[in-house]
Design a protein around this motif. Structure first.
Motif, PDB file in Angstrom:
ATOM      1  N   ASN A  76       0.815  -1.217   0.000  1.00 45.30           N
ATOM      2  CA  ASN A  76       0.000   0.000   0.000  1.00 45.30           C
ATOM      3  C   ASN A  76       0.854   1.274   0.000  1.00 45.30           C
ATOM      4  O   ASN A  76       0.357   2.348   0.316  1.00 45.30           O
ATOM      5  CB  ASN A  76      -0.983   0.009   1.181  1.00 45.30           C
TER       6      ASN A  76
ATOM      7  N   ILE B  94      -2.808   7.562  -5.212  1.00 48.31           N
ATOM      8  CA  ILE B  94      -2.929   7.463  -3.751  1.00 48.31           C
ATOM      9  C   ILE B  94      -4.393   7.482  -3.345  1.00 48.31           C
ATOM     10  O   ILE B  94      -4.837   6.701  -2.496  1.00 48.31           O
ATOM     11  CB  ILE B  94      -2.152   8.606  -3.069  1.00 48.31           C
ATOM     12  N   ILE B  95      -5.156   8.387  -3.945  1.00 48.09           N
ATOM     13  CA  ILE B  95      -6.592   8.469  -3.640  1.00 48.09           C
ATOM     14  C   ILE B  95      -7.287   7.159  -3.998  1.00 48.09           C
ATOM     15  O   ILE B  95      -8.087   6.621  -3.216  1.00 48.09           O
ATOM     16  CB  ILE B  95      -7.244   9.647  -4.392  1.00 48.09           C
TER      17      ILE B  95
ATOM     18  N   ILE C  41      -6.542   4.554  -1.436  1.00 46.38           N
ATOM     19  CA  ILE C  41      -7.320   4.766  -0.201  1.00 46.38           C
ATOM     20  C   ILE C  41      -8.744   4.258  -0.376  1.00 46.38           C
ATOM     21  O   ILE C  41      -9.301   3.577   0.503  1.00 46.38           O
ATOM     22  CB  ILE C  41      -7.326   6.262   0.175  1.00 46.38           C
TER      23      ILE C  41
ATOM     24  N   ASP D 138     -10.643   1.087   1.585  1.00 40.32           N
ATOM     25  CA  ASP D 138     -11.850   1.271   2.393  1.00 40.32           C
ATOM     26  C   ASP D 138     -13.111   0.744   1.713  1.00 40.32           C
ATOM     27  O   ASP D 138     -14.214   0.877   2.257  1.00 40.32           O
ATOM     28  CB  ASP D 138     -12.029   2.757   2.731  1.00 40.32           C
TER      29      ASP D 138
ATOM     30  N   ARG E  78      -0.541  12.747   3.769  1.00 39.54           N
ATOM     31  CA  ARG E  78      -1.367  12.733   4.975  1.00 39.54           C
ATOM     32  C   ARG E  78      -2.606  13.600   4.792  1.00 39.54           C
ATOM     33  O   ARG E  78      -3.716  13.204   5.143  1.00 39.54           O
ATOM     34  CB  ARG E  78      -0.527  13.220   6.155  1.00 39.54           C
TER      35      ARG E  78
ATOM     36  N   GLU F  57      -5.119  12.084   2.252  1.00 38.40           N
ATOM     37  CA  GLU F  57      -5.972  11.073   2.868  1.00 38.40           C
ATOM     38  C   GLU F  57      -7.025  11.727   3.764  1.00 38.40           C
ATOM     39  O   GLU F  57      -8.187  11.309   3.778  1.00 38.40           O
ATOM     40  CB  GLU F  57      -5.125  10.092   3.685  1.00 38.40           C
TER      41      GLU F  57
END
Length: 479
Positions: free
Chosen positions: A151, A317-318, A321, A325, A346, A349
């Motif tokens: 990840n 990255i998005i 994430i 989830d 950071r 996110e």
């Protein structure tokens, strides 16, 4: 190898000690080997006397490979080392304990209970120094398994660091990347990568002892060790580690004693082909109040910078994430967030979580209108870390020039001064190295940035109009 009939127990042991002394720290040699004495030599079995059973256990746990190597050099591959242990409170009686190198029957001797080198003062951190018995040492690695390579999203901004980290994890202590130092700004993934290396090592090399610790906690523990007069125990504990990961190494700045003990620990680990992984918010060349000899050690291996993620990496990255989830989001919304939250991973996110929370709590659809509302509030409410890109844009806007012009090779006075101010404030307000700043402002080198900073300082002192420019920009950057 000398003929056995022409040698004595002491001469063999003296040569062994000379070899051992060349391979360990002076303090360790004085503590654990100087008190020993040769007793007798029977064929290829050497008997030595040690002060206590604790000494015997310590030597066998920490130096068995070194002892085997030393004895083999002198007596051949069939060499044996046997201990005469001088028992305390017995009037000097000697009770022999026999141990073949390498040890194969540890059950014959009961383990000694020893106190951990020092207590951990952080209630949130599990004590990594759990030593239930000298035979079986268990060290809590302090690793977060959620931080792994799977990840950790790769992009141009972190490709070198990630690739090198994978190499280190595959062959800890065996590559030229030792030490491996990763540096960059807040929230860019340094700690994630450090944990990922440790997690991978534990998976691929379960026999390796891994420890992750922050430099601040390392320093606190050293101070505890000094108060408890356990400095040697502190050093010997860290010599047990096969892969030592220290986060935020710049926190050792100005701590002379801690730097000195880390210097000796580092030397031992490096000489014994054990891996050292470090993170920092700045490159070694920009660290202040770090001893020169320690800085030189930090430069021995590989230093890799993690920069602010570019647009494509932010998009990935998005998506990572959302996949983690189990949430879906339109490409339009993803693109909007990525384009408007540019500071670090950071905060990227955080913005996604805020958007999902707003949609869930208010029973709203996640669309571009909601994204604009949430991201706008999020960006305004989060104090944005100044980046080189933001500083350049602020300076360019102030002088009403195009950003590409500011980065260009133009030597016009107003353009050159704007560029120099951008470099000056980037050095003042970011943790980027001079080389990194130069690379982002028109692909200049570190010497150009250093010259720009000196020029700006001189002009602020001698040119009132230029001083006003600098003060105005400073106010804008502080807003």
């Amino acid at each position: 190898m000398p003929e056995l009939q022409n040698i004595t127990a002491q001469s063999v042991w003296d040569r062994c000690l000379a070899y051992i002394k060349d391979n360990i720290q002076d303090q360790a040699y004085k503590t654990w080997f100087e008190p020993t004495q040769a007793v007798r030599l029977d064929d290829n079995a050497l008997y030595i006397q040690v002060p206590s059973k604790f000494f015997y256990e310590w030597l066998e746990e920490h130096y068995v490979k070194l002892l085997k190597s030393a004895l083999t050099r002198e007596l051949g591959p069939g060499a044996k080392l046997l201990y005469n242990i001088k028992m305390e409170n017995t009037g000097g009686d000697k009770i022999p304990y026999t141990e073949q190198i390498p040890s194969k029957n540890r059950e014959a001797v009961q383990p000694q209970e020893v106190e951990a080198p020092f207590e951990n003062r952080d209630p949130e951190l599990k004590n990594p120094f759990v030593i239930p018995g000298i035979r079986n040492i268990h060290i809590d690695s302090q690793l977060n398994s959620n931080y792994n390579f799977e990840n950790f999203v790769e992009g141009d901004s972190n490709r070198l660091a990630r690739s090198a980290g994978k190499s280190v994890a595959n062959r800890p202590g065996e590559t030229s990347f030792n030490p491996f130092l990763v540096y960059g700004g807040v929230g860019l993934g340094k700690t994630h990568l450090a944990h990922a290396i440790g997690v991978e090592v534990k998976e691929k090399h379960p026999d390796k002892t891994v420890l992750y610790i922050s430099a601040e906690v390392f320093s606190q523990q050293y101070q505890d060790a000094i108060r408890r007069k356990a400095r040697i125990d502190f050093i010997h504990f860290y010599q047990l580690i096969d892969v030592l990961i220290i986060d935020d190494i710049q926190m050792l700045s100005g701590k002379t004693g801690t730097q000195e003990v880390f210097f000796h620990i580092f030397n031992y680990l490096h000489q014994n082909r054990k891996q050292v992984v470090l993170t920092s918010d700045k490159a070694p060349v920009d660290m202040q109040d770090i001893e020169a000899r320690l800085l030189s050690r930090l430069k021995w291996g590989l230093t890799a910078e993690i920069q602010h993620p570019e647009l494509e990496t932010r998009i990935n990255i998005i998506k990572n994430i959302l996949y983690r989830d189990g949430v879906s989001m339109s490409e339009e919304v993803i693109q909007y967030i990525a384009e408007n939250v540019t500071s670090n991973v950071r905060e990227l996110e955080g913005s996604v979580i805020s958007l999902m929370a707003q949609a869930s709590f208010n029973h709203l659809e996640v669309n571009i209108d909601l994204a604009k509302t949430v991201v706008d509030k999020f960006v305004k409410n989060v104090k944005q870390e100044l980046s080189v890109d933001l500083i350049q844009k602020t300076v360019a806007d102030y002088f009403k020039i195009d950003l590409d012009v500011l980065k260009s090779k133009s030597r016009k006075r107003e353009i050159a001064q704007a560029r120099q101010l951008a470099m000056y404030f980037a050095k003042q307000y970011t943790k980027n190295s001079l080389a990194s700043i130069g690379a982002q402002i028109g692909n200049r080198d570190h010497a150009t940035v250093l010259h720009a900073c000196k020029t700006v300082n001189n002009l602020i002192e001698t040119d009132k109009e230029f001083k006003k420019y600098a003060e105005d920009i400073k106010i804008k950057l502080s807003m």
